[in-house]
Design a protein around this motif. Structure first.
Motif, PDB file in Angstrom:
ATOM      1  N   ASP A 102       1.516   7.584 -13.813  1.00 11.07           N
ATOM      2  CA  ASP A 102       0.204   7.209 -13.296  1.00 11.07           C
ATOM      3  C   ASP A 102       0.370   6.081 -12.290  1.00 11.07           C
ATOM      4  O   ASP A 102       1.159   5.156 -12.512  1.00 11.07           O
ATOM      5  CB  ASP A 102      -0.717   6.764 -14.432  1.00 11.07           C
ATOM      6  N   VAL A 103      -0.365   6.160 -11.185  1.00  6.72           N
ATOM      7  CA  VAL A 103      -0.251   5.188 -10.095  1.00  6.72           C
ATOM      8  C   VAL A 103      -1.643   4.762  -9.665  1.00  6.72           C
ATOM      9  O   VAL A 103      -2.532   5.607  -9.495  1.00  6.72           O
ATOM     10  CB  VAL A 103       0.503   5.801  -8.898  1.00  6.72           C
ATOM     11  N   LYS A 104      -1.836   3.458  -9.471  1.00  9.39           N
ATOM     12  CA  LYS A 104      -3.129   2.962  -9.007  1.00  9.39           C
ATOM     13  C   LYS A 104      -2.943   1.906  -7.917  1.00  9.39           C
ATOM     14  O   LYS A 104      -2.092   1.031  -8.038  1.00  9.39           O
ATOM     15  CB  LYS A 104      -3.929   2.345 -10.158  1.00  9.39           C
ATOM     16  N   LYS A 162       1.848   4.592  -3.401  1.00  8.45           N
ATOM     17  CA  LYS A 162       3.244   4.985  -3.224  1.00  8.45           C
ATOM     18  C   LYS A 162       3.748   4.581  -1.835  1.00  8.45           C
ATOM     19  O   LYS A 162       4.901   4.161  -1.691  1.00  8.45           O
ATOM     20  CB  LYS A 162       3.404   6.488  -3.428  1.00  8.45           C
ATOM     21  N   GLU A 199      -3.414   7.185  -5.184  1.00  9.35           N
ATOM     22  CA  GLU A 199      -2.004   7.289  -5.567  1.00  9.35           C
ATOM     23  C   GLU A 199      -1.094   7.363  -4.344  1.00  9.35           C
ATOM     24  O   GLU A 199      -0.052   6.699  -4.299  1.00  9.35           O
ATOM     25  CB  GLU A 199      -1.795   8.523  -6.442  1.00  9.35           C
TER      26      GLU A 199
END
Length: 267
Positions: free
Chosen positions: A163-165, A40, A36
């Motif tokens: 949610d971050v991938k 970002k 993550e």
């Protein structure tokens, strides 16, 4: 034909068995490179790069999916160009099988030209491109890739993200890109960012989670230019074809959907 919603979707229907098996495997979990913080960082680097560019120009291909009342998914394809001169000038075109539109903004006046019908409408919208984006959304006439053209794309894109991938890399139009996926409350979205010194967005896909069929909007960017590489542009409307002026509500042939599509209610 009556569409129940306007947006887009990917579906497993009619996919080969091998592709379906891959989708089933992926359906269990996607954890590969799901860093993550790194995702970002990559998105912020793209945002900072975009914000630093005073002049931007690119061509694009876009797909807008619609879901019909009987759950058939249809993809409306179009292409166009965008030229941005910060903070308050933009020229954008969109051409499809049912529309040929030019939108110009010189910091004071918004002009929408329907080229095929040779008609145009104008509205006073003094201010920045950011303000223009908000006004166009009120009229349901969004700019292509509008979130990416704002003064702080990172802030706009990360709103409500849960949610971050980081999914590694992919290749778009021959350009190797970092591939990131995000989930927010109302939409899922993915972005492919060119690797190297110029981290521009190569592809951007938004999926609605509030509409039946989860339709998608996707835009693929090509021929990216910045700075001195951007050709000098006149953002003021001069009406070289003697187009007829009409009220904005009577500006036919410039909508996102063709006439034979009738909008229904969203879920």
């Amino acid at each position: 034909m009556t569409t129940s919603r306007m947006f887009l979707n990917l579906s497993p229907y009619s996919l080969p068995a091998a592709a379906l098996s891959v989708m089933v495997l992926l359906g269990t979990s996607v954890t590969a490179s799901a860093d993550e913080a790194d995702a970002k960082r990559l998105l912020k680097a793209m945002s900072d790069y975009l914000t630093a560019q005073l002049a931007i120009a690119f061509d694009y291909d876009a797909i807008l999916e619609v879901v019909t009342k009987d759950d058939q998914k249809l993809a409306l394809a179009g292409s166009g160009t965008v030229t941005l001169d910060r903070p308050d000038k933009i020229l954008a075109t969109r051409s499809s099988g049912f529309a040929n539109v030019e939108m110009s903004f010189d910091g004071k006046t918004l002009t929408l030209l329907g080229k095929d019908l040779n008609i145009y409408a104008q509205e006073d919208v003094p201010g920045t491109v950011e303000h223009l984006v908000d006004e166009l959304r009120k009229h349901n006439r969004p700019l292509p890739a509008a979130d990416l053209l704002l003064p702080n794309p990172y802030e706009a894109l990360m709103a409500d993200v849960v949610d971050v991938k980081d999914l590694g890399s992919g290749v778009i139009g021959g350009v190797e890109c970092d591939y990131l996926a995000f989930r927010a409350k109302e939409v899922d979205w993915q972005i492919w960012i060119a690797q190297g010194e110029h981290p521009y967005p190569c592809r951007y896909v938004i999926s609605s989670k509030l509409m039946n069929g989860e339709p998608q909007y996707s835009i693929e960017i090509r021929d990216w230019k910045t700075g001195d590489a951007v050709a000098a542009t006149d953002f003021s409307f001069t009406n070289p074809t003697d187009a007829k002026k009409v009220d904005l509500k009577n500006l036919e042939g410039t909508d996102e959907l063709p006439k034979h599509f009738q909008m229904g209610e969203a879920q």
